[in-house]
Design a protein around this motif. Structure first.
Motif, PDB file in Angstrom:
ATOM      1  N   CYS A   1       0.853  -1.189   0.000  1.00  0.00           N
ATOM      2  CA  CYS A   1       0.000   0.000   0.000  1.00  0.00           C
ATOM      3  C   CYS A   1       0.887   1.236   0.000  1.00  0.00           C
ATOM      4  CB  CYS A   1      -0.950  -0.001   1.200  1.00  0.00           C
ATOM      5  SG  CYS A   1      -0.131   0.204   2.797  1.00  0.00           S
ATOM      6  N   THR A   2       0.278   2.401  -0.033  1.00  0.00           N
ATOM      7  CA  THR A   2       1.004   3.666   0.004  1.00  0.00           C
ATOM      8  C   THR A   2       0.656   4.407   1.290  1.00  0.00           C
ATOM      9  OG1 THR A   2      -0.704   5.027  -1.039  1.00  0.00           O
ATOM     10  CG2 THR A   2       0.781   3.796  -2.510  1.00  0.00           C
ATOM     11  N   VAL A   3       1.390   5.489   1.565  1.00  0.00           N
ATOM     12  CA  VAL A   3       1.083   6.273   2.759  1.00  0.00           C
ATOM     13  C   VAL A   3      -0.300   6.902   2.643  1.00  0.00           C
ATOM     14  CG1 VAL A   3       3.512   6.701   3.284  1.00  0.00           C
ATOM     15  CG2 VAL A   3       2.278   8.323   1.839  1.00  0.00           C
ATOM     16  N   GLY A   4      -0.714   7.252   1.422  1.00  0.00           N
ATOM     17  CA  GLY A   4      -2.061   7.779   1.237  1.00  0.00           C
ATOM     18  C   GLY A   4      -3.121   6.735   1.496  1.00  0.00           C
TER      19      GLY A   4
ATOM     20  N   ARG B   1      -7.846   4.592   4.216  1.00  0.00           N
ATOM     21  CA  ARG B   1      -8.477   3.484   4.935  1.00  0.00           C
ATOM     22  C   ARG B   1      -8.902   3.891   6.343  1.00  0.00           C
ATOM     23  NH1 ARG B   1      -4.563  -1.701   3.470  1.00  0.00           N
ATOM     24  NH2 ARG B   1      -4.351  -1.252   1.241  1.00  0.00           N
ATOM     25  N   MET B   2      -8.121   4.756   6.950  1.00  0.00           N
ATOM     26  CA  MET B   2      -8.415   5.163   8.324  1.00  0.00           C
ATOM     27  C   MET B   2      -9.642   6.058   8.412  1.00  0.00           C
ATOM     28  SD  MET B   2      -7.277   4.634  11.409  1.00  0.00           S
ATOM     29  CE  MET B   2      -5.597   4.039  11.118  1.00  0.00           C
ATOM     30  N   TYR B   3      -9.849   6.900   7.408  1.00  0.00           N
ATOM     31  CA  TYR B   3     -10.881   7.936   7.517  1.00  0.00           C
ATOM     32  C   TYR B   3     -12.023   7.802   6.521  1.00  0.00           C
ATOM     33  CZ  TYR B   3      -7.099  10.079  10.177  1.00  0.00           C
ATOM     34  OH  TYR B   3      -6.095  10.319  11.077  1.00  0.00           O
ATOM     35  N   ARG B   4     -12.021   6.769   5.681  1.00  0.00           N
ATOM     36  CA  ARG B   4     -12.947   6.744   4.546  1.00  0.00           C
ATOM     37  C   ARG B   4     -14.388   6.430   4.913  1.00  0.00           C
ATOM     38  NH1 ARG B   4     -11.053   1.133   1.530  1.00  0.00           N
ATOM     39  NH2 ARG B   4     -11.468  -0.262   3.280  1.00  0.00           N
ATOM     40  N   ASN B   5     -14.682   5.930   6.103  1.00  0.00           N
ATOM     41  CA  ASN B   5     -16.077   5.737   6.493  1.00  0.00           C
ATOM     42  C   ASN B   5     -16.221   5.828   8.001  1.00  0.00           C
ATOM     43  OD1 ASN B   5     -16.003   3.014   7.776  1.00  0.00           O
ATOM     44  ND2 ASN B   5     -15.412   2.351   5.727  1.00  0.00           N
ATOM     45  N   ALA B   6     -17.456   5.862   8.443  1.00  0.00           N
ATOM     46  CA  ALA B   6     -17.734   6.068   9.860  1.00  0.00           C
ATOM     47  C   ALA B   6     -17.620   4.791  10.668  1.00  0.00           C
ATOM     48  CB  ALA B   6     -19.134   6.658  10.020  1.00  0.00           C
ATOM     49  N   PHE B   7     -17.306   3.674  10.019  1.00  0.00           N
ATOM     50  CA  PHE B   7     -17.321   2.385  10.704  1.00  0.00           C
ATOM     51  C   PHE B   7     -15.919   1.833  10.962  1.00  0.00           C
ATOM     52  CE2 PHE B   7     -21.000   2.720   7.816  1.00  0.00           C
ATOM     53  CZ  PHE B   7     -21.983   2.891   8.780  1.00  0.00           C
TER      54      PHE B   7
ATOM     55  N   TYR C   1     -11.172  -6.342   8.217  1.00  0.00           N
ATOM     56  CA  TYR C   1     -12.364  -5.626   7.785  1.00  0.00           C
ATOM     57  C   TYR C   1     -13.600  -6.485   8.053  1.00  0.00           C
ATOM     58  CZ  TYR C   1      -8.821  -2.938   5.289  1.00  0.00           C
ATOM     59  OH  TYR C   1      -7.714  -2.199   4.981  1.00  0.00           O
ATOM     60  N   VAL C   2     -14.756  -5.828   8.163  1.00  0.00           N
ATOM     61  CA  VAL C   2     -15.969  -6.544   8.541  1.00  0.00           C
ATOM     62  C   VAL C   2     -16.423  -7.543   7.477  1.00  0.00           C
ATOM     63  CG1 VAL C   2     -16.802  -4.760  10.092  1.00  0.00           C
ATOM     64  CG2 VAL C   2     -17.390  -4.636   7.660  1.00  0.00           C
ATOM     65  N   ASN C   3     -15.913  -7.429   6.246  1.00  0.00           N
ATOM     66  CA  ASN C   3     -16.283  -8.405   5.217  1.00  0.00           C
ATOM     67  C   ASN C   3     -15.414  -9.659   5.271  1.00  0.00           C
ATOM     68  OD1 ASN C   3     -13.864  -7.457   4.229  1.00  0.00           O
ATOM     69  ND2 ASN C   3     -14.590  -7.126   2.136  1.00  0.00           N
ATOM     70  N   GLY C   4     -14.469  -9.712   6.230  1.00  0.00           N
ATOM     71  CA  GLY C   4     -13.623 -10.890   6.357  1.00  0.00           C
ATOM     72  C   GLY C   4     -12.297 -10.796   5.647  1.00  0.00           C
ATOM     73  N   ASP C   5     -11.965  -9.631   5.081  1.00  0.00           N
ATOM     74  CA  ASP C   5     -10.651  -9.422   4.477  1.00  0.00           C
ATOM     75  C   ASP C   5      -9.647  -9.011   5.551  1.00  0.00           C
ATOM     76  OD1 ASP C   5     -11.407  -9.992   1.903  1.00  0.00           O
ATOM     77  OD2 ASP C   5     -11.740  -7.910   1.335  1.00  0.00           O
ATOM     78  N   VAL C   6      -8.414  -9.457   5.394  1.00  0.00           N
ATOM     79  CA  VAL C   6      -7.322  -9.025   6.267  1.00  0.00           C
ATOM     80  C   VAL C   6      -6.142  -8.625   5.391  1.00  0.00           C
ATOM     81  CG1 VAL C   6      -5.674  -9.679   8.050  1.00  0.00           C
ATOM     82  CG2 VAL C   6      -8.033 -10.493   8.187  1.00  0.00           C
ATOM     83  N   ASP C   7      -5.789  -7.348   5.448  1.00  0.00           N
ATOM     84  CA  ASP C   7      -4.576  -6.865   4.793  1.00  0.00           C
ATOM     85  C   ASP C   7      -3.438  -6.941   5.802  1.00  0.00           C
ATOM     86  OD1 ASP C   7      -5.750  -6.256   2.358  1.00  0.00           O
ATOM     87  OD2 ASP C   7      -6.297  -4.232   2.985  1.00  0.00           O
ATOM     88  N   LEU C   8      -2.280  -7.370   5.359  1.00  0.00           N
ATOM     89  CA  LEU C   8      -1.137  -7.382   6.261  1.00  0.00           C
ATOM     90  C   LEU C   8       0.096  -6.842   5.552  1.00  0.00           C
ATOM     91  CD1 LEU C   8       0.852 -10.098   5.605  1.00  0.00           C
ATOM     92  CD2 LEU C   8      -1.182 -11.228   6.473  1.00  0.00           C
ATOM     93  N   LEU C   9       0.969  -6.266   6.359  1.00  0.00           N
ATOM     94  CA  LEU C   9       2.177  -5.659   5.830  1.00  0.00           C
ATOM     95  C   LEU C   9       3.311  -5.939   6.804  1.00  0.00           C
ATOM     96  CD1 LEU C   9       2.503  -2.172   4.223  1.00  0.00           C
ATOM     97  CD2 LEU C   9       4.087  -2.848   6.025  1.00  0.00           C
TER      98      LEU C   9
END
Length: 297
Positions: free
Chosen positions: A33-36, A41-47, A71-79
């Motif tokens: 991912c990028t710094v943006g 991801r942090m601010y894009r929705n209220a949840f 994420y609530v859909n069952g995805d996990v991003d890792l870095l």
């Protein structure tokens, strides 16, 4: 032995940002991912609840080695960076993800998906050693050099410009909701995005329709340390599609990123969305990597 804990505030976001920037310095555009991305991801929705679904791993000295984002859909991003820590951290991350998933994951119809970049051999090898298998689903990572190529042609009456300011948050958020068919981006959420560390109003682009309404959008993010730009998101309201607006926004964004110091631009697209892929390829982007989903045995 590495230790882990949940996200605890803005100081952790800054540490995560440093890790991402260091990863790009080491691997160029072939990074998760990028710094943006982190800001978006942090601010894009209220949840978003990072204190509940972002886990950080540190070494004995407290230095951040990696993080996982569920994420609530069952995805996990890792870095993980440096990547040689993958063999040690992946078993711990998978254990956490599977414990987290039953109460915060998606429905039983879709299993937990952990995502790994194809070029990240240490990570994919570590997942496979734990018995996880690659699925057919992936996100494409596309890139191209930035350039000041001038203004793209637009239909009569349309103009491309950046967002004027807070007075346009409601209109800008409405275009996002209508384009993606989701309610997650409200005016309040978009105001949070505008306060993010890497947000720049001059890189927040919109296409204005002849009646003065907003028709399309493209938000650009800049990593100045690595000379890297990213488009996230790019969208057009349904009634304004097939007019070349998104391509015009991409061309404008590439020029603005170039002037801001970026020399490479990235964009991500679902492989299952050929229209999106075709749009980016028509604007000069080329596939450089794939982010594959992995599921437990």
């Amino acid at each position: 032995m590495p230790s882990s804990r949940f996200y605890a505030g803005e100081q952790d976001l800054r540490a995560m940002t440093r890790l991402v920037s260091e990863g790009h310095a080491a691997h160029g555009p072939h990074f998760e991912c990028t710094v943006g991305d982190l800001d978006w991801r942090m601010y894009r929705n209220a949840f978003v609840r990072p204190e509940q679904n972002v886990r950080l791993w540190h070494d004995e000295r407290g230095h951040l080695l990696g993080f996982a984002w569920g994420y609530v859909n069952g995805d996990v991003d890792l870095l993980i960076h440096p990547r040689e820590h993958a063999a040690t951290l992946v078993p711990q991350i998978l254990e956490w993800a599977q414990a987290w998933f039953p109460t915060r994951g998606a429905s039983d119809a879709r299993p937990l998906h952990v995502w790994a970049l194809e070029s990240n051999t240490p990570l994919t090898r570590a997942l496979e050693q734990q018995g996880w298998r690659r699925t057919e689903g992936c996100y494409l990572h596309l890139a191209q050099p930035t350039a000041d190529t001038g203004t793209a042609p637009l239909p009569p009456g349309y103009t491309v410009r950046n967002v004027r300011g807070p007075e346009e948050t409601a209109a800008r958020a409405e275009v996002h909701r209508r384009a993606f068919g989701t309610e997650r981006v409200t005016s309040e959420v978009y105001q949070r995005v505008m306060r993010a560390t890497h947000y720049r109003a001059d890189l927040d682009l919109v296409a204005e329709a002849p009646d003065g309404s907003l028709a399309a959008l493209a938000l650009c993010w800049l990593d100045p340390e690595n000379g890297l730009g990213e488009f996230e998101p790019v969208a057009t309201a349904p009634e304004h599609r097939r007019k070349g607006l998104a391509q015009a926004l991409l061309q404008e964004g590439l020029g603005r990123l170039w002037k801001a110091g970026a020399r490479t631009a990235l964009v991500y697209a679902q492989a299952a969305n050929p229209a999106s892929v075709a749009l980016y390829e028509s604007a000069g982007f080329r596939i450089i990597d794939r982010n594959w989903g992995y599921v437990a045995p």
